[in-house]
Design a protein around this motif. Structure first.
Motif, mmCIF file in Angstrom:
data_model
loop_
_atom_site.group_PDB
_atom_site.id
_atom_site.type_symbol
_atom_site.label_atom_id
_atom_site.label_comp_id
_atom_site.label_asym_id
_atom_site.label_seq_id
_atom_site.Cartn_x
_atom_site.Cartn_y
_atom_site.Cartn_z
ATOM 1 N N ALA A 78 0.867 -1.383 -0.068
ATOM 2 C CA ALA A 78 -0.011 -0.037 -0.170
ATOM 3 C C ALA A 78 0.931 1.321 0.056
ATOM 4 O O ALA A 78 1.679 1.236 0.601
ATOM 5 C CB ALA A 78 -0.876 -0.059 1.154
ATOM 6 N N HIS A 79 0.779 2.176 -0.567
ATOM 7 C CA HIS A 79 1.085 3.489 -0.632
ATOM 8 C C HIS A 79 0.701 4.339 0.536
ATOM 9 O O HIS A 79 -0.302 4.498 1.177
ATOM 10 C CB HIS A 79 0.569 4.340 -1.944
ATOM 11 C CG HIS A 79 1.181 5.495 -2.224
ATOM 12 N ND1 HIS A 79 0.857 6.503 -2.933
ATOM 13 C CD2 HIS A 79 2.235 6.414 -1.530
ATOM 14 C CE1 HIS A 79 1.703 7.635 -3.175
ATOM 15 N NE2 HIS A 79 2.503 7.351 -2.303
ATOM 16 N N LEU A 80 1.823 4.787 1.224
ATOM 17 C CA LEU A 80 1.811 5.478 2.374
ATOM 18 C C LEU A 80 2.116 7.041 2.147
ATOM 19 O O LEU A 80 3.444 7.243 1.742
ATOM 20 C CB LEU A 80 2.751 4.964 3.503
ATOM 21 C CG LEU A 80 3.019 5.715 4.792
ATOM 22 C CD1 LEU A 80 1.653 5.984 5.520
ATOM 23 C CD2 LEU A 80 4.011 5.052 5.619
ATOM 24 N N VAL A 81 1.537 7.929 2.775
ATOM 25 C CA VAL A 81 1.742 9.282 2.565
ATOM 26 C C VAL A 81 1.664 9.808 3.910
ATOM 27 O O VAL A 81 0.905 9.599 4.765
ATOM 28 C CB VAL A 81 0.901 10.062 1.806
ATOM 29 C CG1 VAL A 81 1.475 11.814 1.801
ATOM 30 C CG2 VAL A 81 0.634 9.423 0.400
ATOM 31 N N ALA A 82 2.958 10.154 4.545
ATOM 32 C CA ALA A 82 3.092 10.636 5.959
ATOM 33 C C ALA A 82 3.820 12.171 6.049
ATOM 34 O O ALA A 82 4.324 12.591 5.049
ATOM 35 C CB ALA A 82 3.923 9.678 6.639
ATOM 36 N N GLN A 83 3.452 12.764 7.235
ATOM 37 C CA GLN A 83 3.991 14.149 7.431
ATOM 38 C C GLN A 83 4.918 14.171 8.589
ATOM 39 O O GLN A 83 4.843 13.686 9.649
ATOM 40 C CB GLN A 83 2.589 14.640 7.790
ATOM 41 C CG GLN A 83 2.746 16.270 7.776
ATOM 42 C CD GLN A 83 3.624 16.989 8.553
ATOM 43 O OE1 GLN A 83 4.702 17.385 8.546
ATOM 44 N NE2 GLN A 83 3.251 16.819 9.872
ATOM 45 N N ARG A 84 6.138 14.563 8.429
ATOM 46 C CA ARG A 84 7.233 14.582 9.188
ATOM 47 C C ARG A 84 7.089 15.648 10.194
ATOM 48 O O ARG A 84 7.946 15.436 11.177
ATOM 49 C CB ARG A 84 8.601 14.935 8.535
ATOM 50 C CG ARG A 84 8.820 13.711 7.507
ATOM 51 C CD ARG A 84 10.022 14.183 6.681
ATOM 52 N NE ARG A 84 10.803 12.973 5.880
ATOM 53 C CZ ARG A 84 11.206 12.870 4.707
ATOM 54 N NH1 ARG A 84 10.983 14.020 3.987
ATOM 55 N NH2 ARG A 84 12.030 12.014 4.307
ATOM 56 N N TYR A 85 6.573 16.824 10.328
ATOM 57 C CA TYR A 85 6.734 17.685 11.382
ATOM 58 C C TYR A 85 5.596 17.776 12.503
ATOM 59 O O TYR A 85 4.779 17.045 12.275
ATOM 60 C CB TYR A 85 6.562 19.166 10.698
ATOM 61 C CG TYR A 85 7.796 19.515 9.902
ATOM 62 C CD1 TYR A 85 9.058 20.207 10.522
ATOM 63 C CD2 TYR A 85 8.161 18.864 8.727
ATOM 64 C CE1 TYR A 85 10.151 20.336 9.744
ATOM 65 C CE2 TYR A 85 9.250 19.021 7.851
ATOM 66 C CZ TYR A 85 10.305 19.862 8.723
ATOM 67 O OH TYR A 85 11.612 20.199 8.150
ATOM 68 N N SER A 86 6.029 18.086 13.725
ATOM 69 C CA SER A 86 5.194 17.940 14.779
ATOM 70 C C SER A 86 4.014 18.770 14.769
ATOM 71 O O SER A 86 3.726 19.733 14.185
ATOM 72 C CB SER A 86 6.108 18.467 16.021
ATOM 73 O OG SER A 86 5.481 18.497 17.316
ATOM 74 N N ARG A 87 3.074 18.046 15.158
ATOM 75 C CA ARG A 87 1.703 18.540 15.636
ATOM 76 C C ARG A 87 1.676 19.851 16.356
ATOM 77 O O ARG A 87 0.836 20.576 16.392
ATOM 78 C CB ARG A 87 0.681 17.750 16.286
ATOM 79 C CG ARG A 87 1.061 17.444 17.652
ATOM 80 C CD ARG A 87 0.486 16.030 18.094
ATOM 81 N NE ARG A 87 -0.812 15.922 17.865
ATOM 82 C CZ ARG A 87 -1.652 14.426 18.184
ATOM 83 N NH1 ARG A 87 -0.734 13.594 18.624
ATOM 84 N NH2 ARG A 87 -2.747 14.609 17.723
ATOM 85 N N LEU A 88 2.984 19.974 16.978
ATOM 86 C CA LEU A 88 3.129 21.266 17.884
ATOM 87 C C LEU A 88 3.172 22.509 17.101
ATOM 88 O O LEU A 88 2.945 23.796 17.271
ATOM 89 C CB LEU A 88 4.105 21.301 18.789
ATOM 90 C CG LEU A 88 4.055 20.236 19.863
ATOM 91 C CD1 LEU A 88 5.078 20.105 20.739
ATOM 92 C CD2 LEU A 88 2.715 20.591 20.981
#
Length: 265
Positions: A78-88
């Motif tokens: 499956a293709h994964l798209v993720a976000q590297r920066y903090s939710r803060l």
């Protein structure tokens, strides 16, 4: 932090792009997203006035979910798209207009680096991190639809074992708002696993006011969708991440068969 610089926020030489992808050519119908994958902070923002111990807590990211997401991506193709920066810095699963988008207080912890931001500074964070992430998810969905590739959105998260002093009994939960097809199948599959306490819209429920990824990329696009929340103490090490990724891959593989039999993908 030099707050004035936040209005023209940009990445430094050692910063990485916000979007991280795995298995972009994967042929699974499941498109995995991970809004709280990482806990990086752009160089220009320093440490937001928080210690490293504070930034490693749940307020900074979804503990353990990165390893689960990567392993699921591999197991399911499956293709994964993720976000590297903090939710803060900016929460990529909150509507930008929501007060919790750039939190002044997160789980009783004050975030000094988020105090006194004006609209231009907030927009700068959105432009740098939030927009590229969600634009990439949009582009991936567009390309899949143009190619005729079935697309089922699965948004991966983790949650704390207790909140406000109250223990959370669930090992895992499926989250949804309008979809009445995929979440029941996930519940059925997980409840067939021995020994699990499975939440039905617990510990959270999806809404337009508190969420972004599922309402915007799932519901508005007419995709089957669900959120997955795993309790963090169960995925706090590599063994736990592997165990849960294997379990979820097994459950979603069975769901794929069912969706095909029903002619839904």
């Amino acid at each position: 932090m030099n707050r004035a610089s936040d209005t023209s926020l940009r990445f430094g030489t050692h910063d990485v792009p916000p979007v991280w992808e795995q298995n972009a050519a994967g042929r699974s119908p499941f498109l995995l997203t991970c809004d709280h994958y990482g806990r990086l902070i752009p160089q220009m923002l320093g440490d937001l006035g928080l210690s490293d111990a504070e930034r490693q807590r749940h307020i900074g990211w979804d503990i353990g979910i990165a390893g689960v997401a990567e392993r699921m991506s591999s197991a399911l193709d499956a293709h994964l798209v993720a976000q590297r920066y903090s939710r803060l810095v900016i929460d990529c699963n909150r509507p930008p207009e929501a007060a919790s988008s750039i939190p002044l207080i997160s789980e009783a912890t004050t975030v000094p680096g988020n105090e006194g931001l004006d609209a231009a500074a907030a927009q700068s964070r959105r432009r740098l991190i939030f927009d590229p992430y969600h634009q990439r998810i949009d582009a991936v969905i567009d390309a899949r639809l143009q190619e005729g590739q079935p697309t089922v959105l699965v948004s991966l998260h983790s949650f704390t074992p207790s909140y406000a002093g109250i223990a959370r009994p669930w090992h895992i939960g499926t989250l949804y708002q309008h979809d009445r097809v995929l979440p029941p199948l996930v519940l059925q599959g997980l409840r067939a696993e021995p020994g699990l306490v499975v939440g039905d819209n617990q510990p959270y429920a999806v809404s337009d006011d508190t969420d972004y990824t599922i309402p915007v990329h799932g519901e508005r696009r007419g995709l089957l969708n669900t959120g997955i929340e795993i309790r963090q103490d169960l995925i706090s090490d590599a063994a736990g991440e592997t165990q849960w990724a294997e379990r979820l891959a097994r459950v979603f593989s069975e769901i794929e068969v069912t969706l095909k039999q029903r002619g839904l993908i």
